[in-house]
Write a protein that holds these residues in place. Structure first.
Motif, PDB file in Angstrom:
ATOM      1  N   ALA A   8       0.840  -1.207   0.000  1.00  0.00           N
ATOM      2  CA  ALA A   8       0.000   0.000   0.000  1.00  0.00           C
ATOM      3  C   ALA A   8       0.874   1.257   0.000  1.00  0.00           C
ATOM      4  N   PRO A   9       0.323   2.395  -0.415  1.00  0.00           N
ATOM      5  CA  PRO A   9       1.104   3.649  -0.463  1.00  0.00           C
ATOM      6  C   PRO A   9       1.165   4.326   0.909  1.00  0.00           C
ATOM      7  N   LEU A  10       1.586   3.572   1.910  1.00  0.00           N
ATOM      8  CA  LEU A  10       1.695   4.123   3.252  1.00  0.00           C
ATOM      9  C   LEU A  10       2.855   3.461   3.983  1.00  0.00           C
ATOM     10  N   ALA A  30       0.092   1.355  10.588  1.00  0.00           N
ATOM     11  CA  ALA A  30       0.085   1.857   9.211  1.00  0.00           C
ATOM     12  C   ALA A  30      -0.151   3.354   9.253  1.00  0.00           C
ATOM     13  N   LYS A  31       0.624   4.103   8.499  1.00  0.00           N
ATOM     14  CA  LYS A  31       0.581   5.567   8.565  1.00  0.00           C
ATOM     15  C   LYS A  31       0.498   6.153   7.160  1.00  0.00           C
ATOM     16  N   LEU A  32      -0.540   6.943   6.959  1.00  0.00           N
ATOM     17  CA  LEU A  32      -0.742   7.608   5.676  1.00  0.00           C
ATOM     18  C   LEU A  32      -0.641   9.119   5.903  1.00  0.00           C
ATOM     19  N   THR A  33       0.162   9.802   5.113  1.00  0.00           N
ATOM     20  CA  THR A  33       0.395  11.239   5.289  1.00  0.00           C
ATOM     21  C   THR A  33      -0.213  12.017   4.135  1.00  0.00           C
ATOM     22  N   PRO A  50       7.770   9.425   8.116  1.00  0.00           N
ATOM     23  CA  PRO A  50       8.033   8.066   8.602  1.00  0.00           C
ATOM     24  C   PRO A  50       7.356   7.787   9.933  1.00  0.00           C
ATOM     25  N   ILE A  51       7.207   6.520  10.263  1.00  0.00           N
ATOM     26  CA  ILE A  51       6.651   6.107  11.546  1.00  0.00           C
ATOM     27  C   ILE A  51       7.671   6.416  12.639  1.00  0.00           C
ATOM     28  N   ARG A  52       7.219   7.064  13.696  1.00  0.00           N
ATOM     29  CA  ARG A  52       8.106   7.457  14.785  1.00  0.00           C
ATOM     30  C   ARG A  52       8.063   6.408  15.903  1.00  0.00           C
ATOM     31  N   SER A 246      -4.269   8.864  14.740  1.00  0.00           N
ATOM     32  CA  SER A 246      -4.049  10.256  15.071  1.00  0.00           C
ATOM     33  C   SER A 246      -3.940  11.061  13.786  1.00  0.00           C
ATOM     34  N   SER A 247      -4.414  12.291  13.831  1.00  0.00           N
ATOM     35  CA  SER A 247      -4.314  13.177  12.687  1.00  0.00           C
ATOM     36  C   SER A 247      -3.450  14.364  13.073  1.00  0.00           C
TER      37      SER A 247
END
Length: 266
Positions: A8-10, A30-33, A50-52, A246-247
């Motif tokens: 996926a694009p995340l 999973a993180k989408l920006t 990136p994922i922190r 979270s947003s």
């Protein structure tokens, strides 16, 4: 991460931790920006954030506020809305204060919070001991908790403002504040702390969700940590949905401007 196949694009990552019952578990994060342009149009960020694995602090100070939270929290009952921003005024304006705000439209609910930002100012003597004096013209000001009311009394370590331990202006003897730099960010029609960023797990608004270590805890749950709701956004900016995410938004706020964003249903 070798066990995770991500097409996926995340950003995606596996974390090993304990579940609420104390059992070993793996959690997939999973993180989408997204990026918003000036017209409010959203597009995928390139490159993505990136994922922190750990939180990023505002500075290296011992009581520094959290700028960005880590991405491996426990289960959340909803969505935290966090904004990292600067308040500013046009070069040709000289204002002693400006009002800025954040509004999120969920389709059924509006999350709205405003703060008032002042220019540099100091405490002056008053009937109550001290109060913030008039401010100089507002400069570009980071909306961070170090510039809001709070902190701890350096002369009385037990006298603290646990709504914001990174703030300033907390003194048992208010008269000792006279001449010191005053806080520059105040809440408007809302609760403390004044700001849009992450609140620390040890501050009162978030600590209330960490569970209680009472007699029943030590009898039935210890040494597993107390149950926690996992919230990290300030009061008034937590949306109760099925989503557990979270947003975070980074932007610049103009005077009296409010950035509106529609939050789709989970």
């Amino acid at each position: 991460d070798r066990l995770l196949q991500n097409n996926a694009p995340l950003e995606a990552r596996i974390f090993h931790q304990r579940d609420p019952l104390g059992c070993d578990a793996v959690t997939v994060v999973a993180k989408l920006t997204w990026e918003l342009d000036r017209a409010g149009k959203a597009s995928l960020a390139v490159p993505p954030v990136p994922i922190r694995p750990s939180s990023e602090r505002t500075s290296g100070a011992a009581k520094s506020s959290i700028r960005y939270p880590h991405d491996r929290p426990p289960m959340k009952p909803g969505t935290d809305v966090i904004m990292v921003a600067n308040a500013y005024v046009a070069d040709d304006q000289r204002l002693a204060s400006v009002d800025v705000g954040l509004r999120i439209e969920t389709g059924t609910t509006t999350l709205h919070k405003q703060v008032r930002v002042f220019g540099p100012r100091v405490f002056m003597r008053s009937a109550g001991g001290a109060k913030p004096g008039p401010g100089q013209p507002v400069l570009t000001t980071p909306i961070q908790y170090e510039l809001a009311e709070g902190g701890a009394d350096p002369d009385n370590p037990d006298f603290i403002d646990d709504t914001n331990l990174s703030g300033t202006g907390c003194r048992k003897d208010k008269s000792k504040l006279v001449g010191e730099e005053a806080y520059r960010i105040e809440p408007l029609g809302g609760t403390k702390p004044a700001g849009f960023g992450v609140i620390s797990p040890i501050w009162s608004a978030r600590k209330a969700f960490r569970g209680t270590k009472d007699q029943a805890y030590y009898k039935e749950r210890h040494p597993i940590p107390p149950a926690t709701a996992g919230r990290s956004a300030p009061p008034g900016r937590h949306r109760a949905t099925r989503a557990g995410c979270s947003s975070a938004t980074k932007c610049v706020l103009a005077p009296t401007a409010t950035r509106a964003r529609h939050c789709p249903s989970a």
